[in-house]
Design a protein around this motif. Sequence first.
Motif, PDB file in Angstrom:
ATOM      1  N   ARG A   7       0.822  -1.211   0.000  1.00 28.59           N
ATOM      2  CA  ARG A   7       0.000   0.000   0.000  1.00 28.59           C
ATOM      3  C   ARG A   7       0.855   1.260   0.000  1.00 28.59           C
ATOM      4  O   ARG A   7       0.630   2.195  -0.760  1.00 28.59           O
ATOM      5  N   HIS A  14       1.199   7.271  -6.123  1.00 27.51           N
ATOM      6  CA  HIS A  14      -0.147   7.753  -6.440  1.00 27.51           C
ATOM      7  C   HIS A  14      -0.108   9.215  -6.881  1.00 27.51           C
ATOM      8  O   HIS A  14      -0.876   9.657  -7.702  1.00 27.51           O
ATOM      9  N   ARG A  72      -4.323   9.386   8.972  1.00 20.23           N
ATOM     10  CA  ARG A  72      -5.121  10.279   9.806  1.00 20.23           C
ATOM     11  C   ARG A  72      -5.664   9.438  10.952  1.00 20.23           C
ATOM     12  O   ARG A  72      -5.488   8.232  10.995  1.00 20.23           O
ATOM     13  N   ASP A  74      -8.694   8.602  11.600  1.00 18.84           N
ATOM     14  CA  ASP A  74      -9.671   7.585  11.193  1.00 18.84           C
ATOM     15  C   ASP A  74      -9.024   6.449  10.400  1.00 18.84           C
ATOM     16  O   ASP A  74      -9.455   5.300  10.506  1.00 18.84           O
ATOM     17  N   THR A  75      -7.964   6.750   9.628  1.00 21.51           N
ATOM     18  CA  THR A  75      -7.299   5.653   8.919  1.00 21.51           C
ATOM     19  C   THR A  75      -6.528   4.776   9.907  1.00 21.51           C
ATOM     20  O   THR A  75      -6.398   3.579   9.703  1.00 21.51           O
ATOM     21  N   SER A  77      -7.628   4.078  12.850  1.00 20.84           N
ATOM     22  CA  SER A  77      -8.615   3.170  13.442  1.00 20.84           C
ATOM     23  C   SER A  77      -8.987   2.062  12.447  1.00 20.84           C
ATOM     24  O   SER A  77      -9.270   0.941  12.838  1.00 20.84           O
ATOM     25  N   PHE A  78      -8.951   2.391  11.154  1.00 20.89           N
ATOM     26  CA  PHE A  78      -9.179   1.378  10.116  1.00 20.89           C
ATOM     27  C   PHE A  78      -8.078   0.318  10.190  1.00 20.89           C
ATOM     28  O   PHE A  78      -8.349  -0.886  10.171  1.00 20.89           O
TER      29      PHE A  78
ATOM     30  N   GLY B  79     -12.419   4.840   8.243  1.00 19.61           N
ATOM     31  CA  GLY B  79     -11.495   5.824   7.666  1.00 19.61           C
ATOM     32  C   GLY B  79     -10.647   5.197   6.587  1.00 19.61           C
ATOM     33  O   GLY B  79      -9.482   4.894   6.801  1.00 19.61           O
ATOM     34  N   PHE B  80     -11.240   5.011   5.408  1.00 18.82           N
ATOM     35  CA  PHE B  80     -10.458   4.432   4.310  1.00 18.82           C
ATOM     36  C   PHE B  80      -9.428   5.442   3.819  1.00 18.82           C
ATOM     37  O   PHE B  80      -9.602   6.646   3.970  1.00 18.82           O
ATOM     38  N   PHE B  81      -8.384   4.930   3.177  1.00 17.94           N
ATOM     39  CA  PHE B  81      -7.382   5.818   2.587  1.00 17.94           C
ATOM     40  C   PHE B  81      -8.008   6.453   1.343  1.00 17.94           C
ATOM     41  O   PHE B  81      -8.360   5.743   0.390  1.00 17.94           O
ATOM     42  N   ASP B  83      -6.949   8.139  -1.169  1.00 16.93           N
ATOM     43  CA  ASP B  83      -6.349   8.042  -2.504  1.00 16.93           C
ATOM     44  C   ASP B  83      -6.273   6.605  -3.013  1.00 16.93           C
ATOM     45  O   ASP B  83      -5.701   6.356  -4.075  1.00 16.93           O
ATOM     46  N   ASP B  84      -6.867   5.666  -2.260  1.00 20.09           N
ATOM     47  CA  ASP B  84      -6.955   4.275  -2.740  1.00 20.09           C
ATOM     48  C   ASP B  84      -8.311   4.048  -3.404  1.00 20.09           C
ATOM     49  O   ASP B  84      -9.312   4.632  -2.998  1.00 20.09           O
TER      50      ASP B  84
END
Lengths: 243, 247
Positions: A7, A14, A72, A74-75, A77-78, B79-81, B83-84
């Motif tokens: 990733r 990206h 961030r 929230d990410t 916590s993901f 909270g997905f990324f 830019d994915d």
Amino acid sequence: MRAVFKREFKGLFHDITGFLFIAAHAFFVGLFLIDHCMKGGRSDAEGILSKMAIVMAVLLPILLLKIKNGVRKDTESFMRTLPISAAGEVIGKYLATLAVIFISVILTLLGFAFIGFFGDINYLSVMSALLIYFLFSMLFASIYLFITVSLKGFNASAIVCYAVSVVIFAFGFFGVLLKKVGGGILESIARRVSPFLRVDEVVYGIFDITTVAYFLVLTVLFLLLGIFVADRRRANARGGVRS
Amino acid sequence: MIEIRGLCSKALNIDSLNITNKGVYGLLGNDGAGKTSLLNVLCGNSAYDSGSISVCGHDAMSEPMEVKYKVGFAPEDFGFFGDDTIFETLDFVGTAKGVPSEKRYRQIKEALELVGLEGQRKKLCAELTLHEKKLLGIAVALLGNPEIILLDEPMKNESEEEKEEIAELIKMLGKHKTAIVSSNEPIDVEGFCTHFIILSKGRCILDSSAEDIHSAIDPEIKACDGIALSISDVYCVLTHEAEEGDK
């Protein structure tokens, strides 16, 4: 670890970050090769790696800060909902950074091979100097990763990364100054401790296995520190440990 | 499958709770009742002070990683990324869950088909609507073929049509897996849950199958109306009783 590596590595490409890093690195390699080999009429291409070490120290935070910027609250916590350990997360990010550095080092080697068309190149010296340059980059990547993992803010991480690189560089510079005024024990310590001076030594033909050990030990140390900090942060987010 | 004994934490105080069968479990409670806290401890995300939680034979406190392989969790705010793409997100989750590549791509395809996002696999997560994020959350929870699926407030802030779509999806999941669905609106989940767990201030005040739930209420209250009470009525009465009892 594999998931994080994939990733983060993709994430660096990206946008322009990964390309920018490789392009800037290649630009400076070309610039220094023209100055050192073409204008100077020398074939010891590895001589540019002393200057490139400074360039690497300046460019590397771009990669680590880009990785940090993607994270961030929230990410985070993901990520915590997935079976990814703190070690897996830190090492995955580290390997993604190393992969980009590796591409840059390979391009540098191609640049050196190009110089080989115009003069004799000692490939043993080149390869040993590139190995130490890669180890130097590994160390700085681990230091910057530790900083970005430890600090919450993006700006704070950027400032501390560059402040640390300036301090490390100043330490080496201090060693060079001391040598000019006669050396002594302080100069000897600076030479042993400064990663910049370690690269210098190898570039100028003194390949010492302790230099390899020095870079590897410090890299592992900073990686372990980064994992420790990430683990503590996760434990805090999880609500501590059972009393 | 899930066994809770003497669970005590800042937000939870549950003496005993067993979830042994497949089906859809409605986890009901007002805001602050401890629904999200319970889901978080069940998937090894949060620690607790005392007691024990066993999830598929693994202790949620000491073996959180093993628990995460067995449980698929879709939190309320995923909270997905940004830019994915949807596919990259699912590929990341599948890789993290250790699913081999061939199996992973098959599972991603199946999950996308199930939630109805197969045509949007290249869409960036930053561009998803709330409903699409919830569907992706369910797809994420399904990867790795976990035995238990935890869905935190999947119906919240959804339109009636979207709620129906999610309800159909959860009903389908309940046939093959254990799905625990939290909500503070019993009316949203009463149509498809086979079991109900009601929390009030961190305590479990009801753990019953849908068929048995009416017997949990005082027969006198039933007699007053003379008609069958809905889960929403039972929920209101029980939470009211629990709150009165606390006073």
